[in-house]
Design a protein around this motif. Structure first.
Motif, PDB file in Angstrom:
ATOM      1  N   PHE A 100       0.828  -1.192   0.000  1.00 41.95           N
ATOM      2  CA  PHE A 100       0.000   0.000   0.000  1.00 41.95           C
ATOM      3  C   PHE A 100       0.872   1.255   0.000  1.00 41.95           C
ATOM      4  N   VAL A 101       0.444   2.275  -0.756  1.00 41.89           N
ATOM      5  CA  VAL A 101       1.149   3.552  -0.770  1.00 41.89           C
ATOM      6  C   VAL A 101       0.252   4.666  -0.230  1.00 41.89           C
ATOM      7  N   ALA A 102      -0.953   4.799  -0.794  1.00 42.87           N
ATOM      8  CA  ALA A 102      -1.837   5.894  -0.399  1.00 42.87           C
ATOM      9  C   ALA A 102      -3.262   5.564  -0.793  1.00 42.87           C
ATOM     10  N   ALA A 103      -4.214   6.159  -0.081  1.00 51.12           N
ATOM     11  CA  ALA A 103      -5.632   5.995  -0.392  1.00 51.12           C
ATOM     12  C   ALA A 103      -6.343   7.323  -0.210  1.00 51.12           C
ATOM     13  N   ILE A 104      -7.459   7.465  -0.933  1.00 52.18           N
ATOM     14  CA  ILE A 104      -8.254   8.686  -0.839  1.00 52.18           C
ATOM     15  C   ILE A 104      -9.723   8.306  -0.827  1.00 52.18           C
ATOM     16  N   SER A 105     -10.496   9.011  -0.016  1.00 49.69           N
ATOM     17  CA  SER A 105     -11.920   8.721   0.101  1.00 49.69           C
ATOM     18  C   SER A 105     -12.663   9.166  -1.160  1.00 49.69           C
ATOM     19  N   TRP A 106     -13.920   8.751  -1.270  1.00 52.68           N
ATOM     20  CA  TRP A 106     -14.652   8.951  -2.514  1.00 52.68           C
ATOM     21  C   TRP A 106     -14.856  10.409  -2.863  1.00 52.68           C
ATOM     22  N   ARG A 107     -14.923  11.286  -1.879  1.00 49.40           N
ATOM     23  CA  ARG A 107     -15.054  12.709  -2.171  1.00 49.40           C
ATOM     24  C   ARG A 107     -13.708  13.426  -2.157  1.00 49.40           C
ATOM     25  N   GLY A 108     -12.672  12.724  -1.710  1.00 42.94           N
ATOM     26  CA  GLY A 108     -11.351  13.327  -1.636  1.00 42.94           C
ATOM     27  C   GLY A 108     -11.076  14.064  -0.347  1.00 42.94           C
ATOM     28  N   GLY A 109     -11.979  13.969   0.616  1.00 40.52           N
ATOM     29  CA  GLY A 109     -11.810  14.715   1.849  1.00 40.52           C
ATOM     30  C   GLY A 109     -10.868  14.081   2.849  1.00 40.52           C
ATOM     31  N   ALA A 110     -10.566  12.826   2.643  1.00 39.12           N
ATOM     32  CA  ALA A 110      -9.683  12.120   3.570  1.00 39.12           C
ATOM     33  C   ALA A 110      -8.643  11.328   2.791  1.00 39.12           C
ATOM     34  N   THR A 111      -7.434  11.295   3.337  1.00 39.73           N
ATOM     35  CA  THR A 111      -6.350  10.548   2.707  1.00 39.73           C
ATOM     36  C   THR A 111      -5.573   9.776   3.762  1.00 39.73           C
ATOM     37  N   TYR A 112      -4.828   8.782   3.297  1.00 38.24           N
ATOM     38  CA  TYR A 112      -3.996   7.992   4.210  1.00 38.24           C
ATOM     39  C   TYR A 112      -2.762   7.546   3.450  1.00 38.24           C
ATOM     40  N   TYR A 113      -1.599   7.544   4.122  1.00 40.83           N
ATOM     41  CA  TYR A 113      -0.331   7.202   3.476  1.00 40.83           C
ATOM     42  C   TYR A 113       0.457   6.206   4.306  1.00 40.83           C
ATOM     43  N   ARG A 114       1.270   5.411   3.624  1.00 42.35           N
ATOM     44  CA  ARG A 114       2.224   4.607   4.373  1.00 42.35           C
ATOM     45  C   ARG A 114       3.275   5.552   4.931  1.00 42.35           C
ATOM     46  N   ASP A 115       3.871   5.161   6.036  1.00 38.95           N
ATOM     47  CA  ASP A 115       4.766   6.061   6.753  1.00 38.95           C
ATOM     48  C   ASP A 115       5.934   6.542   5.892  1.00 38.95           C
ATOM     49  N   SER A 116       6.475   5.661   5.073  1.00 38.85           N
ATOM     50  CA  SER A 116       7.694   6.010   4.337  1.00 38.85           C
ATOM     51  C   SER A 116       7.485   7.063   3.251  1.00 38.85           C
ATOM     52  N   VAL A 117       6.231   7.365   2.905  1.00 37.75           N
ATOM     53  CA  VAL A 117       5.984   8.378   1.865  1.00 37.75           C
ATOM     54  C   VAL A 117       5.312   9.624   2.408  1.00 37.75           C
ATOM     55  N   LYS A 118       4.976   9.615   3.679  1.00 39.29           N
ATOM     56  CA  LYS A 118       4.324  10.791   4.267  1.00 39.29           C
ATOM     57  C   LYS A 118       5.216  12.016   4.133  1.00 39.29           C
ATOM     58  N   GLY A 119       4.604  13.131   3.718  1.00 39.16           N
ATOM     59  CA  GLY A 119       5.358  14.365   3.530  1.00 39.16           C
ATOM     60  C   GLY A 119       6.035  14.469   2.180  1.00 39.16           C
ATOM     61  N   ARG A 120       6.072  13.354   1.420  1.00 38.03           N
ATOM     62  CA  ARG A 120       6.705  13.379   0.092  1.00 38.03           C
ATOM     63  C   ARG A 120       5.676  13.134  -1.020  1.00 38.03           C
ATOM     64  N   PHE A 121       4.705  12.275  -0.761  1.00 38.90           N
ATOM     65  CA  PHE A 121       3.689  11.927  -1.769  1.00 38.90           C
ATOM     66  C   PHE A 121       2.356  12.563  -1.395  1.00 38.90           C
ATOM     67  N   THR A 122       1.589  12.920  -2.429  1.00 43.66           N
ATOM     68  CA  THR A 122       0.250  13.452  -2.224  1.00 43.66           C
ATOM     69  C   THR A 122      -0.721  12.796  -3.196  1.00 43.66           C
ATOM     70  N   ILE A 123      -1.777  12.203  -2.645  1.00 39.90           N
ATOM     71  CA  ILE A 123      -2.829  11.611  -3.474  1.00 39.90           C
ATOM     72  C   ILE A 123      -3.969  12.611  -3.584  1.00 39.90           C
ATOM     73  N   SER A 124      -4.549  12.710  -4.778  1.00 42.43           N
ATOM     74  CA  SER A 124      -5.680  13.610  -4.989  1.00 42.43           C
ATOM     75  C   SER A 124      -6.569  13.017  -6.081  1.00 42.43           C
ATOM     76  N   ARG A 125      -7.747  13.560  -6.219  1.00 39.05           N
ATOM     77  CA  ARG A 125      -8.666  13.070  -7.253  1.00 39.05           C
ATOM     78  C   ARG A 125      -9.496  14.212  -7.801  1.00 39.05           C
ATOM     79  N   ASP A 126      -9.893  14.055  -9.039  1.00 41.51           N
ATOM     80  CA  ASP A 126     -10.797  14.993  -9.712  1.00 41.51           C
ATOM     81  C   ASP A 126     -11.952  14.160 -10.244  1.00 41.51           C
TER      82      ASP A 126
END
Length: 124
Positions: free
Chosen positions: A47-73
Motif C-alpha cells: 500500500f502507498v496511499a488511499a483517498i476517500s470517494w469525495r477526496g476529503g480524507a487521505t492515508y499514506y504509508r509512513d515512508s511516503v508521508k510528507g513526500r507523496f500526495t494523493i488527490s482526485r478529480d
C-alpha cells in the motif's frame, strides 16, 4: 465495472519528482475509494496511499508521508499521485486501484479493480 489506466511513470534521479495519473472509466467513479500500491521486483505489492470517494480524507504509508500526495478529480474521473523527493527505494511498478466498499482501505484484497501498472525508476 471500472477500468483503470495509469500513466506518468518514468526514470528520475533521486530527489526528483513525478506525477502519476490514473484515468477511470465508468460513471460511478466518484463512489469508489481509490488507492495507489507499488510492487518492487521480488517483493509483495504494498500500500502507498488511499483517498476517500469525495477526496476529503487521505492515508499514506509512513515512508511516503510528507513526500507523496494523493488527490482526485471526480469531474475528470482521474486520481493522481504527486511524488516528490523521490528515493531509489521508491523504485517499483505503481498500480492504481478502486474499492467498492471500505473507508481508506489499505489491503490489496480490499480493492476490486486494478490498472496495469506504470514503472517508476529512481536512480541514485
Amino acid at each position: 465495472q471500472v477500468q483503470l489506466v495509469e500513466s506518468g511513470g518514468g526514470l528520475v534521479q533521486a530527489g526528483g519528482s513525478l506525477r502519476l495519473s490514473c484515468a477511470a472509466s465508468g460513471r460511478t467513479f466518484s463512489s469508489y475509494s481509490m488507492g495507489w500500491f507499488r510492487q518492487a521486483p521480488g517483493k509483495e505489492r504494498e500500500f502507498v496511499a488511499a483517498i476517500s470517494w469525495r477526496g476529503g480524507a487521505t492515508y499514506y504509508r509512513d515512508s511516503v508521508k510528507g513526500r507523496f500526495t494523493i488527490s482526485r478529480d471526480n469531474a475528470k474521473n482521474t486520481v493522481y499521485l504527486q511524488m516528490n523527493s523521490l528515493k531509489p527505494e521508491d523504485t517499483a511498478v505503481y498500480y492504481c486501484s478502486a474499492a467498492e466498499a471500505g473507508y481508506l482501505p489499505r489491503k490489496v484484497n480490499s480493492y476490486d479493480y486494478w490498472g496495469q501498472g506504470t514503472q517508476v525508476t529512481v536512480s541514485a
